[in-house]
Each structure stands twice: as C-alpha cells, then as structure tokens.
Design a protein around this motif. Structure first.
Motif, PDB file in Angstrom:
ATOM      1  N   PRO A 105       0.826  -1.205   0.000  1.00 15.59           N
ATOM      2  CA  PRO A 105       0.000   0.000   0.000  1.00 15.59           C
ATOM      3  C   PRO A 105       0.864   1.261   0.000  1.00 15.59           C
ATOM      4  CG  PRO A 105      -0.752  -1.564   1.665  1.00 15.59           C
ATOM      5  CD  PRO A 105       0.590  -2.032   1.191  1.00 15.59           C
ATOM      6  N   LEU A 106       0.503   2.223  -0.844  1.00 16.66           N
ATOM      7  CA  LEU A 106       1.208   3.495  -0.916  1.00 16.66           C
ATOM      8  C   LEU A 106       0.461   4.592  -0.170  1.00 16.66           C
ATOM      9  CD1 LEU A 106       2.270   3.328  -4.673  1.00 16.66           C
ATOM     10  CD2 LEU A 106       3.559   2.580  -2.655  1.00 16.66           C
ATOM     11  N   SER A 107      -0.845   4.472  -0.097  1.00 20.70           N
ATOM     12  CA  SER A 107      -1.672   5.350   0.731  1.00 20.70           C
ATOM     13  C   SER A 107      -2.999   4.642   0.972  1.00 20.70           C
ATOM     14  CB  SER A 107      -1.899   6.715   0.072  1.00 20.70           C
ATOM     15  OG  SER A 107      -2.656   6.588  -1.115  1.00 20.70           O
ATOM     16  N   GLY A 108      -3.611   4.923   2.113  1.00 15.04           N
ATOM     17  CA  GLY A 108      -4.857   4.255   2.443  1.00 15.04           C
ATOM     18  C   GLY A 108      -4.617   2.858   2.989  1.00 15.04           C
ATOM     19  N   ALA A 109      -5.686   2.051   2.985  1.00 14.60           N
ATOM     20  CA  ALA A 109      -5.612   0.714   3.575  1.00 14.60           C
ATOM     21  C   ALA A 109      -6.505  -0.246   2.812  1.00 14.60           C
ATOM     22  CB  ALA A 109      -6.028   0.765   5.051  1.00 14.60           C
ATOM     23  N   LEU A 110      -6.073  -1.502   2.769  1.00 15.71           N
ATOM     24  CA  LEU A 110      -6.796  -2.581   2.105  1.00 15.71           C
ATOM     25  C   LEU A 110      -7.274  -3.602   3.128  1.00 15.71           C
ATOM     26  CD1 LEU A 110      -4.574  -3.567  -0.976  1.00 15.71           C
ATOM     27  CD2 LEU A 110      -6.943  -2.793  -1.099  1.00 15.71           C
ATOM     28  N   GLU A 111      -8.494  -4.094   2.949  1.00 14.74           N
ATOM     29  CA  GLU A 111      -8.974  -5.246   3.703  1.00 14.74           C
ATOM     30  C   GLU A 111      -8.706  -6.506   2.892  1.00 14.74           C
ATOM     31  OE1 GLU A 111     -13.051  -5.036   4.855  1.00 14.74           O
ATOM     32  OE2 GLU A 111     -12.902  -2.949   5.517  1.00 14.74           O
ATOM     33  N   HIS A 112      -8.154  -7.508   3.541  1.00 17.38           N
ATOM     34  CA  HIS A 112      -7.829  -8.778   2.888  1.00 17.38           C
ATOM     35  C   HIS A 112      -8.549  -9.916   3.587  1.00 17.38           C
ATOM     36  CE1 HIS A 112      -5.236 -12.000   1.164  1.00 17.38           C
ATOM     37  NE2 HIS A 112      -5.409 -12.543   2.346  1.00 17.38           N
ATOM     38  N   GLN A 113      -9.146 -10.808   2.793  1.00 20.69           N
ATOM     39  CA  GLN A 113      -9.704 -12.054   3.297  1.00 20.69           C
ATOM     40  C   GLN A 113      -9.342 -13.156   2.319  1.00 20.69           C
ATOM     41  OE1 GLN A 113     -13.892 -11.904   4.141  1.00 20.69           O
ATOM     42  NE2 GLN A 113     -13.713 -10.210   5.583  1.00 20.69           N
ATOM     43  N   ASP A 114      -9.077 -14.356   2.834  1.00 25.12           N
ATOM     44  CA  ASP A 114      -8.730 -15.442   1.926  1.00 25.12           C
ATOM     45  C   ASP A 114      -9.247 -16.778   2.438  1.00 25.12           C
ATOM     46  OD1 ASP A 114      -6.774 -16.629   3.703  1.00 25.12           O
ATOM     47  OD2 ASP A 114      -5.333 -15.132   3.047  1.00 25.12           O
ATOM     48  N   SER A 115      -9.121 -17.781   1.595  1.00 21.55           N
ATOM     49  CA  SER A 115      -9.628 -19.116   1.895  1.00 21.55           C
ATOM     50  C   SER A 115      -8.778 -19.846   2.924  1.00 21.55           C
ATOM     51  CB  SER A 115      -9.709 -19.944   0.604  1.00 21.55           C
ATOM     52  OG  SER A 115      -8.458 -19.958  -0.075  1.00 21.55           O
ATOM     53  N   LEU A 116      -7.656 -19.255   3.352  1.00 23.29           N
ATOM     54  CA  LEU A 116      -6.854 -19.818   4.435  1.00 23.29           C
ATOM     55  C   LEU A 116      -7.395 -19.399   5.793  1.00 23.29           C
ATOM     56  CD1 LEU A 116      -3.310 -18.985   2.987  1.00 23.29           C
ATOM     57  CD2 LEU A 116      -4.586 -21.121   2.742  1.00 23.29           C
ATOM     58  N   GLY A 117      -8.383 -18.503   5.780  1.00 24.48           N
ATOM     59  CA  GLY A 117      -8.917 -17.975   7.022  1.00 24.48           C
ATOM     60  C   GLY A 117      -8.278 -16.671   7.455  1.00 24.48           C
ATOM     61  N   SER A 118      -7.354 -16.141   6.636  1.00 26.12           N
ATOM     62  CA  SER A 118      -6.693 -14.884   6.976  1.00 26.12           C
ATOM     63  C   SER A 118      -7.655 -13.716   6.788  1.00 26.12           C
ATOM     64  CB  SER A 118      -5.460 -14.671   6.089  1.00 26.12           C
ATOM     65  OG  SER A 118      -4.589 -15.774   6.154  1.00 26.12           O
ATOM     66  N   GLN A 119      -7.691 -12.823   7.754  1.00 24.99           N
ATOM     67  CA  GLN A 119      -8.410 -11.563   7.662  1.00 24.99           C
ATOM     68  C   GLN A 119      -7.479 -10.487   8.193  1.00 24.99           C
ATOM     69  OE1 GLN A 119     -12.524 -11.357   8.915  1.00 24.99           O
ATOM     70  NE2 GLN A 119     -12.686 -13.572   9.007  1.00 24.99           N
ATOM     71  N   ALA A 120      -7.224  -9.478   7.390  1.00 18.90           N
ATOM     72  CA  ALA A 120      -6.236  -8.485   7.798  1.00 18.90           C
ATOM     73  C   ALA A 120      -6.526  -7.155   7.118  1.00 18.90           C
ATOM     74  CB  ALA A 120      -4.827  -8.957   7.447  1.00 18.90           C
ATOM     75  N   ILE A 121      -5.976  -6.112   7.711  1.00 18.72           N
ATOM     76  CA  ILE A 121      -5.962  -4.792   7.089  1.00 18.72           C
ATOM     77  C   ILE A 121      -4.498  -4.441   6.862  1.00 18.72           C
ATOM     78  CG2 ILE A 121      -6.509  -2.346   7.335  1.00 18.72           C
ATOM     79  CD1 ILE A 121      -8.868  -3.204   9.117  1.00 18.72           C
ATOM     80  N   ILE A 122      -4.157  -4.101   5.625  1.00 17.54           N
ATOM     81  CA  ILE A 122      -2.788  -3.688   5.320  1.00 17.54           C
ATOM     82  C   ILE A 122      -2.809  -2.206   4.972  1.00 17.54           C
ATOM     83  CG2 ILE A 122      -1.926  -5.953   4.665  1.00 17.54           C
ATOM     84  CD1 ILE A 122      -2.270  -5.151   1.737  1.00 17.54           C
ATOM     85  N   ARG A 123      -1.856  -1.489   5.567  1.00 20.40           N
ATOM     86  CA  ARG A 123      -1.818  -0.037   5.458  1.00 20.40           C
ATOM     87  C   ARG A 123      -0.500   0.424   4.855  1.00 20.40           C
ATOM     88  NH1 ARG A 123      -5.988   1.519   8.910  1.00 20.40           N
ATOM     89  NH2 ARG A 123      -6.561  -0.037  10.498  1.00 20.40           N
ATOM     90  N   GLN A 124      -0.438   1.713   4.564  1.00 20.36           N
ATOM     91  CA  GLN A 124       0.819   2.294   4.126  1.00 20.36           C
ATOM     92  C   GLN A 124       1.924   1.902   5.094  1.00 20.36           C
ATOM     93  OE1 GLN A 124       0.710   6.556   3.948  1.00 20.36           O
ATOM     94  NE2 GLN A 124       2.580   6.714   2.737  1.00 20.36           N
TER      95      GLN A 124
END
Length: 238
Positions: free
Chosen positions: A70-89
């Motif tokens: 991420p260069l600015s802002g934040a992304l919500e991530h979810q996947d079939s492994l059960g991972s849930q995360a927010i990745i930010r700058q």
C-alpha cells in the motif's frame, strides 16, 4: 556487457474501470505487449487505485508469489486460508498461492481511495502449501537507506517468498548517493520510482518510471530530488 530496459511511466498499459484505475508495467488483463510480459521472475507490476468502498471480489490464484505494497490508504484482505487483515501504508503483504488460494481485497475506507502496488513473482517451486504474511516497515528505517522488505528467508528479517528474490525500499533525500550490490550472479534488478527523481547507472528516472538492469554487479544510485524507490532483484532465468 551490462544490459538495461527503460519503461517510462507514460508507456505503461492503462485500464480505468471507474472503481479501479490501474497502470500495468507488464502485460496484464486486456493489456498485452509481447515485449513486456515479464522481467526475469518478475511477472506483474500493477500500480492500482481503488475507489472508496470498492474492491476485488473473491478470486483464485495458484503457483504465484503475490506481494501487495500500500502506498496510501488501507486494504482489507480475506482469503480461503482464514486470513483476515488490514494492510496499510508502510506494510508489505505476501501471499504464496501455491496449490491454490482464493482471496478478496477491498478498500478499507468507504470514501478515500487506496493506492497500492500489486506485484507477482514466479516461484522457484510449484505446489507449495499456500501461506499469508504481512509486516510493517516504518519510514524511519528506510530514510537514506535501502531497506530489505522481501527476501527468500524469514531469517533475513523481512517477509519471505518462494523465490531467490530481494525487494528493497528507500526514502532518499535530494543529493543522497548509494549503491546496490546484486546478491547472486545471473540476477537482474528492476527499479521502480515511486516518487521523485533518481539517476541509476547514469539513467535519469522520474515518478513511476521503471528500469530493468542485468548482466552487472552493482547499481549506482543518486537521488535528484526527495525520492522513494523500490528495487526488485530477481533471477533472470528461473
């Protein structure tokens, strides 16, 4: 003899879907350029802007190392492994797709755009168990320094992928000079200017320009303004 390829920012593929505005350094989606399919093991370098509240629905990948920065802002991530995360700058996320994984990415903000790099690297082994990881790298750690953020081993202190590849980020003051020594014979380095102006091995580069270099041992780097730089060392044969 040293070899290089220059990809000016304006030469990239471009797709504006309204909710997604994406620039493609290498062939991707509806953009196909036979001379720009990959640089060694580096397959995708997308410069994406996602509108507030929008995102990529769940979709599958396999046998690819996927890095998001991420260069600015934040992304919500979810996947079939059960991972849930927010990745930010200042975070770097990796997902080894391996035998197969499905994931979704959504802008965490309902209003503000998120800008991020989506990078794919061919793995050095197929059929690995899928995995997810992320790590934060504060800007102070890369001030006038090339800080390793991706590598082939967790022991190196960065996130790791299934490939002998090393990514470095640097926030450089105007006039700062340094060099980068390649880690393995036969590798190449793809330099991508996130912000500002730099000169690498005599080639002037500007915001979002890309420069691939190979058949050399060292890069000489000078910041011609305040600059942010991403270096990606990858095998040229894999």
């Amino acid at each position: 003899m040293a070899q290089s390829v220059l990809h000016p920012a304006a030469s990239r593929g471009h797709a504006n879907h309204g909710w997604l505005d994406s620039y493609h350094t290498f062939s991707f989606g509806g953009y196909h350029n036979p001379s720009r399919v990959h640089f060694g093991a580096l397959r995708v370098l997308n410069d994406d802007t996602v509108a507030g509240g929008m995102g990529f629905g769940r979709h599958p990948h396999d046998n690819m190392e996927i890095i998001s920065i991420p260069l600015s802002g934040a992304l919500e991530h979810q996947d079939s492994l059960g991972s849930q995360a927010i990745i930010r700058q200042n975070d770097v996320q990796v997902m080894s797709a391996g035998t197969g994984v499905a994931h979704s990415e959504k802008n965490h903000s309902p209003r503000e755009a998120v800008k991020f790099l989506q990078i794919w690297v061919f793995p050095n082994q197929r059929g690995v168990a899928p995995r997810y990881a992320q790590q934060s790298f504060p800007p102070a750690e890369r001030h006038n320094r090339l800080l390793q953020v991706v590598g082939p081993s967790a022991a190196e202190g960065s996130v790791w992928i299934h490939q002998d590849a090393w990514f470095h980020l640097g926030n450089l003051d105007q006039g700062f000079t340094t060099d980068y020594q390649l880690k393995k014979p036969g590798d190449g380095v793809y330099a991508f200017v996130l912000e500002g102006d730099v000169t690498i091995n005599g080639q002037a580069l500007h915001r979002r320009d890309g420069l691939g270099l190979w058949e050399m041992d060292k890069l000489d780097i000078k910041a011609d303004s305040q600059a942010e730089l991403l270096l990606m060392e990858v095998p040229m044969q894999f």
